[in-house]
Design an enzyme around this catalytic site. Structure first.
Site, PDB file in Angstrom:
ATOM      1  N   LYS A 116      22.947  -1.903   5.877  1.00  0.00           N
ATOM      2  CA  LYS A 116      22.412  -0.618   6.226  1.00  0.00           C
ATOM      3  C   LYS A 116      23.118   0.275   7.197  1.00  0.00           C
ATOM      4  CE  LYS A 116      17.761   1.826   6.642  1.00  0.00           C
ATOM      5  NZ  LYS A 116      16.671   1.456   6.968  1.00  0.00           N
TER       6      LYS A 116
ATOM      7  N   GLU B 254      -0.097  -1.616   2.924  1.00  0.00           N
ATOM      8  CA  GLU B 254      -1.188  -0.885   3.528  1.00  0.00           C
ATOM      9  C   GLU B 254      -2.587  -1.172   3.075  1.00  0.00           C
ATOM     10  OE1 GLU B 254       2.336   1.922   3.219  1.00  0.00           O
ATOM     11  OE2 GLU B 254       1.597   0.392   1.852  1.00  0.00           O
TER      12      GLU B 254
ATOM     13  N   ARG C  44      -2.763   4.576  -0.360  1.00  0.00           N
ATOM     14  CA  ARG C  44      -2.643   3.015  -1.093  1.00  0.00           C
ATOM     15  C   ARG C  44      -3.592   2.133  -0.687  1.00  0.00           C
ATOM     16  NH1 ARG C  44       3.360   2.381  -2.197  1.00  0.00           N
ATOM     17  NH2 ARG C  44       3.229   0.303  -1.378  1.00  0.00           N
TER      18      ARG C  44
END
Length: 632
Positions: A293, A377, A405
């Site tokens: 990344k 979540e 969610r």
């Protein structure tokens, strides 16, 4: 390792190879030995353009070679690519005819920071939340099979997406739903922050344990044929670092998915060869690639969390302008940590967002009571329920748009059982540049009708800390607080927070002509509206409601009945929002005072700077004044 850039290019001209690509067909005209040069050009452009607009720099720098290889081998839009979250879709956009517009990313009427089906035929699926790519791609593959077609479907999912329940549900269904499917596991050990949990550790083991005969037979031999001795050398390098003999393919092959990898996700030649091979397989496959990344830009490599998504920065060192005021998130992180130091029952729970929510403050100082459950979540909400059952005081801290969610858990587990879970919804209201997938414009609507939930929003930072303190002391049921992205008005919290009376609004001033009710960060707009109306000679009542549920029925009813018009202000859609609850209250109280509302329309609001969008949609002082003057 910082690359050169084209920041001196005032007309946003593109470098040679990238300028020649108006779509995937142009990419295929390049010689394979030109692809690394193209990758460098793309990185240069990303670093330069995003330094002005901001955006998800780190994720996109990590998928440059992957995106090139996908478009070099497959045939979009006939072949379909789904990207988990899709914030790493900038390179895909550049290779599908949008490179000349990349400088408009996340600006009003410019390119969206995520994929949108309405933006390009190459964006077969839009997304801004994690865990969607594998399921949606599998549905496309199944539909293809039913239609007797033969296009390819490739799902690109980061390792963090595999902590989502939906991704695991999709993996469980792949072998039953189709016989031709490609999933790319893009493994960089990061989502927004460092990945956590057993799956993160498992993927790390996969990177360091390719000693199994199954991997040697299935992967190394194949890749040697495709990529030459360099491919085997890479596999051997990983093998030399093996820490144990856990078979890397076990989990996936138990799902009926053939595993390949791990391979170097920055070797574009190897990726091309591998995709050409996998394209011809008549069985579900997963390709595990290892990427960095932020690759190619030293500041992004040194600070992946910051460069996941950020505003404008200096190319030279990656520095960003210092904020003049602390954000609501920073106020939250500091206050909750201080409360927890005095109350050992307080715990902090988040779903892969310690940096965004500023729970990293809590983590640093009280790590034993800090819990990051990954991008999960629903599990986070249930985990908080377990804490509450055992008399702890959990603060469940999730962005408003992501709390959606866990909706069933809020009803079935938190509210129905009257558990004192404290739901802290960051980024409530318009999220500006991130657009419709991230605007927190629906939480009042999805919470206010649930029995037993206390819901609030502060007008400033001082009141915010008082509300958090009130939540910490309330053990009789669930509470929720919404607060915006960014800084407030600079109101300094008290040395000792105040316990607020639940359901009691603040009557700031009393008048006879107009009643203005400004919720949360919109209270400032209500104040400005008052000033204009008073300058015109009208007598104005101003209310800071504080409580979305329960409403202060007494104060609102009394003041509304004495006024000619009520005007509510909210950073939320008008449908089923705060103003709607005021209308219901007055109707049930047989008060016929007209109510005007300032808020967001019944639409998915586009991306752009908040002031631009407010003006576009009438969320302004001027519109409020015009609405009020019709009735006085």
């Amino acid at each position: 390792m910082t690359t050169r850039s084209d920041s001196s290019n005032p007309d946003n001209a593109l470098p040679r190879l990238l300028a020649s690509i108006q779509g995937p067909d142009d990419l295929k005209k390049l010689q394979r030995d030109e692809l690394p040069e193209l990758a460098q050009e793309i990185r240069d452009v990303l670093i330069s353009r995003l330094s002005v607009t901001g955006g998800h720099l780190g994720p996109n720098l990590g998928v440059v070679e992957l995106s090139i290889a996908l478009h070099y081998v497959f045939h979009s839009p006939e072949d379909k690519f789904t990207f988990d979250v899709s914030h790493q879709g900038y390179v895909h956009k550049m290779l599908t005819g949008r490179a000349s517009e990349i400088h408009t990313i996340r600006t009003y009427q410019g390119l969206n920071g995520f994929l949108l089906r309405t933006e390009s035929e190459h964006d077969c699926y839009g997304a801004g939340h994690a865990g969607t790519a594998v399921s949606s791609a599998l549905g496309m593959a199944s539909a293809r099979d039913l239609a007797g077609k033969d296009f390819d479907v490739v799902a690109v999912a980061g390792d963090a997406a595999f902590t989502c329940g939906t991704t695991l549900e999709a993996l469980n269904n792949i072998s039953d739903a189709t016989k031709k499917f490609i999933c790319v596991l893009n493994d960089n050990e990061w989502s927004i922050d460092k990945n956590v949990g057993a799956l993160a550790r498992y993927f790390n083991d996969l990177q360091t344990s390719s000693t199994y005969s199954s991997v040697r037979v299935k992967t190394a031999d194949i890749l040697e044929k495709l990529g030459g001795s360099g491919a085997r050398k890479f596999a051997h390098k990983i093998e030399q670092g093996a820490k144990n003999l856990l078979a890397p393919s076990v989990v996936f092959e138990e799902f009926g998915i053939r595993y390949f990898g791990p391979i170097d996700g920055h070797n574009v030649q190897l990726l091309v060869d591998t995709f050409e091979y996998l394209r011809d397989q008549e069985e579900p496959v997963i390709l595990h690639i290892i990427t960095e990344k932020g690759r190619g830009y030293t500041p992004a490599l040194d600070n992946p969390g910051k460069f996941h998504g950020l505003g404008a920065y200096k190319i030279e060192d990656g520095s960003t302008a210092a904020a003049s005021l602390p954000t609501y998130s920073e106020v939250f992180g500091r206050a909750l940590t201080d409360f927890a130091k005095a109350d050992e029952k307080i715990t902090a729970i988040t779903a892969a967002m310690p940096g965004g929510t500023k729970l990293d403050i809590f983590k640093k100082e009280l790590n034993e009571r800090y819990f990051d459950v990954g991008i999960a979540e629903e599990h986070a909400a249930l985990f908080a329920c377990g804490h509450a059952c055992e008399k702890l005081r959990p603060f469940l801290t999730i962005y408003s748009t992501f709390m959606q969610r866990a909706y069933d858990m809020i009803i079935h587990d938190i509210a129905l059982q009257e558990l004192p879970v404290r739901m802290c919804m960051d980024r409530a209201g318009l999220s500006g540049d991130d657009g419709p997938t991230h605007h927190g414009l629906f939480d009042i609507g999805y919470l206010r009708h649930i029995p037993g939930i206390i819901h609030m929003q502060p007008k400033d930072e001082e009141e915010f800390v008082d509300m958090l303190w009130t939540m910490a002391q309330y053990d009789d049921g669930p509470t929720a607080i919404r607060y915006p992205r960014g800084a407030g008005v600079g109101a300094k919290p008290k040395a000792e927070p105040q316990l607020l009376t639940i359901g009691e609004a603040e009557l700031v001033q009393q008048g006879t002509d107009v009643c203005l009710i400004g919720l949360g960060n919109m209270f400032e707009m209500a104040e400005q509206t008052r000033d204009i109306l008073e300058a015109k000679g009208y007598s104005v009542t101003l209310i800071n409601p504080r409580w979305i549920k329960p409403l202060d029925a007494k104060t609102i009813s009394e003041q509304a009945s004495n006024a000619k018009v009520v005007c509510t202000f909210e950073d939320h859609v008008l449908g089923n929002g705060f103003g709607a609850s005021v209308i219901e209250l007055l109707h049930d109280s047989n008060i016929d005072t007209q109510v005007e509302r300032i808020g967001w329309p019944d639409a998915f609001v586009e991306h752009g700077k908040i002031d631009i969008l407010r003006k576009l949609h009438g969320v302004t002082v001027e519109n409020a004044v015009d609405k009020v003057l019709k009735h006085v």
